[in-house]
Design an enzyme around this catalytic site. Structure first.
Site, mmCIF file in Angstrom:
data_model
loop_
_atom_site.group_PDB
_atom_site.id
_atom_site.type_symbol
_atom_site.label_atom_id
_atom_site.label_comp_id
_atom_site.label_asym_id
_atom_site.label_seq_id
_atom_site.Cartn_x
_atom_site.Cartn_y
_atom_site.Cartn_z
ATOM 1 N N LYS A 113 16.894 33.280 5.351
ATOM 2 C CA LYS A 113 16.104 32.468 4.432
ATOM 3 C C LYS A 113 16.894 31.263 3.960
ATOM 4 O O LYS A 113 16.360 30.154 3.870
ATOM 5 C CB LYS A 113 15.622 33.314 3.246
ATOM 6 C CG LYS A 113 14.500 34.282 3.616
ATOM 7 C CD LYS A 113 14.125 35.199 2.469
ATOM 8 C CE LYS A 113 13.113 36.261 2.922
ATOM 9 N NZ LYS A 113 12.932 37.308 1.915
ATOM 10 N N LYS A 194 6.646 37.455 16.687
ATOM 11 C CA LYS A 194 5.733 38.285 15.895
ATOM 12 C C LYS A 194 4.650 37.431 15.235
ATOM 13 O O LYS A 194 4.913 36.291 14.853
ATOM 14 C CB LYS A 194 6.534 38.984 14.777
ATOM 15 C CG LYS A 194 6.599 40.490 14.932
ATOM 16 C CD LYS A 194 7.487 41.117 13.878
ATOM 17 C CE LYS A 194 6.710 41.602 12.682
ATOM 18 N NZ LYS A 194 7.525 42.382 11.744
ATOM 19 N N LYS A 197 2.603 34.827 8.994
ATOM 20 C CA LYS A 197 1.768 33.995 8.119
ATOM 21 C C LYS A 197 2.365 32.607 7.932
ATOM 22 O O LYS A 197 1.724 31.724 7.404
ATOM 23 C CB LYS A 197 1.501 34.673 6.780
ATOM 24 C CG LYS A 197 2.701 35.086 5.974
ATOM 25 C CD LYS A 197 2.233 35.840 4.720
ATOM 26 C CE LYS A 197 2.901 37.192 4.599
ATOM 27 N NZ LYS A 197 2.178 38.149 3.799
#
Ligand code: TRP
Length: 328
Positions: A113, A194, A197
């Site tokens: 992140k 994958k 969103k």
């Protein structure tokens, strides 16, 4: 015999998609038949990355509504917003005092992140400690999670052991629950990644509330390959394999039987069949969602928070007593 406690958390970051549903949610719903389940909308985790408070307020209620529509049953499971139960934060602090910073420095999600541009703040850094607190607070022994959360669960297990060694046997050491019937759903636009969103390409995912037309369009536009056979081969044919897996999970049919039926049917026909299966799977959720109003959802979440607080207070008392923080 007491049933085992299952705990899991979902971040209310909007746009719940087919990957979330087939990979996790659908299983959460089933687990309610066999376990005492605690399902938490982890809003305190969600604010560890940059966010817009107005949008967040909507996403939060929306996440609750989608979970209820998908079959989380507030009469059987504890279902609530994390921020409404202060014991999560308190236990997180206690566990933080026994978390080596060296361990947190190794957390790959934190590093990812930050590498992607998130501010390296203390909340983001201690995210895994709060997650450990979520799980241990209710003395949960089973945690349905995806692969990406394994490292966090490992740390949770270490913390439970560390706590027990130092303060006496308080926490069960929880285990991951990764059942076979959950699918790893890949992006429709790039079947080697994958379904996510955060992909800017909206066609890469089917949203759980997409209309049947939109579902069909997205599945029709899913990336495949130029060889016309429908068969399962994640190396050579990742797009087709993903569609086979999605259809198999939705229908309960084996991949082999789908290949028997659609092997030489052509991609057009196959994709329509996949779309039919997904539409049928999502239809009851869409209609349940449409029948729920926001006031009803708010009422359910308030009651959930009350029940969760009562339960959490009891457990937290045990941790307080063990650590010398008992009320006097
Ligand atoms: N970190 C989890 C995720 O992003 C969400 C989460 C928070 C969670 N607390 C949890 C999952 C406790 C399982 C148990 O998916």
């Amino acid at each position: 015999m007491d049933r085992q406690t299952v705990f899991s958390g979902l971040q209310p970051t909007g746009n719940v998609h087919l990957g979330n549903y087939l990979g996790a949610l659908r299983n959460w719903v089933k687990l309610q038949d066999s376990y005492d389940c605690v399902y938490c909308v982890v809003d305190l985790h969600a604010i560890t990355v940059d966010y817009d408070p107005k949008q967040f307020e909507q996403d939060r209620i929306e996440a609750a509504k989608v979970l209820l529509a998908a079959g989380i049953d507030p009469d059987r499971s504890l279902f609530y917003f994390q921020s409404q139960v202060p014991q999560h934060s308190e236990l997180s602090w206690i566990l933080g005092t026994m978390t080596p910073t060296g361990v947190l420095n190794r957390m790959t999600q934190y590093k990812d992140k930050v590498a992607k541009g998130e501010a390296a703040n203390l909340g983001l850094y201690s995210y895994p400690v709060l997650m450990a607190a979520d799980i241990l607070l209710y003395h949960a022994s089973l945690v349905p999670i995806g692969d990406d959360q394994r490292q966090h669960l490992e740390m949770t297990r270490d913390l439970a052991e560390r706590f027990n060694n130092r303060f006496g046997n308080v926490f069960p050491v929880p285990e991951a629950l990764i059942p076979e019937t959950t699918a790893r759903v890949m992006s429709l636009a790039d079947p080697t990644a994958k379904m996510s969103k955060s992909d800017p390409n909206e066609k890469s995912r089917v949203l759980i509330l997409d209309s049947p037309d939109v579902v069909r369009k997205k599945i029709r536009s899913a990336v495949t390959d130029s060889d016309p056979d429908v068969r399962f081969d994640t190396e050579e044919k990742p797009g087709v394999s993903n569609l086979l897996e999605i259809m198999s999970t939705c229908t309960g049919r084996s991949i082999d039987s789908l290949v028997d039926e659609y092997g030489s049917a052509g991609y057009g026909k196959f994709k329509d069949a996949v779309a039919d299966a997904v539409i049928a799977e999502l239809a009851p959720i869409r209609s349940a969602y449409q029948n729920l109003d926001d006031d009803e959802v708010a009422r359910i979440m308030r009651r959930g928070a009350l029940d969760a607080r009562t339960k959490a207070e009891g457990f937290q008392q045990i941790a307080r007593e063990a650590t010398g923080l008992a009320a006097i």
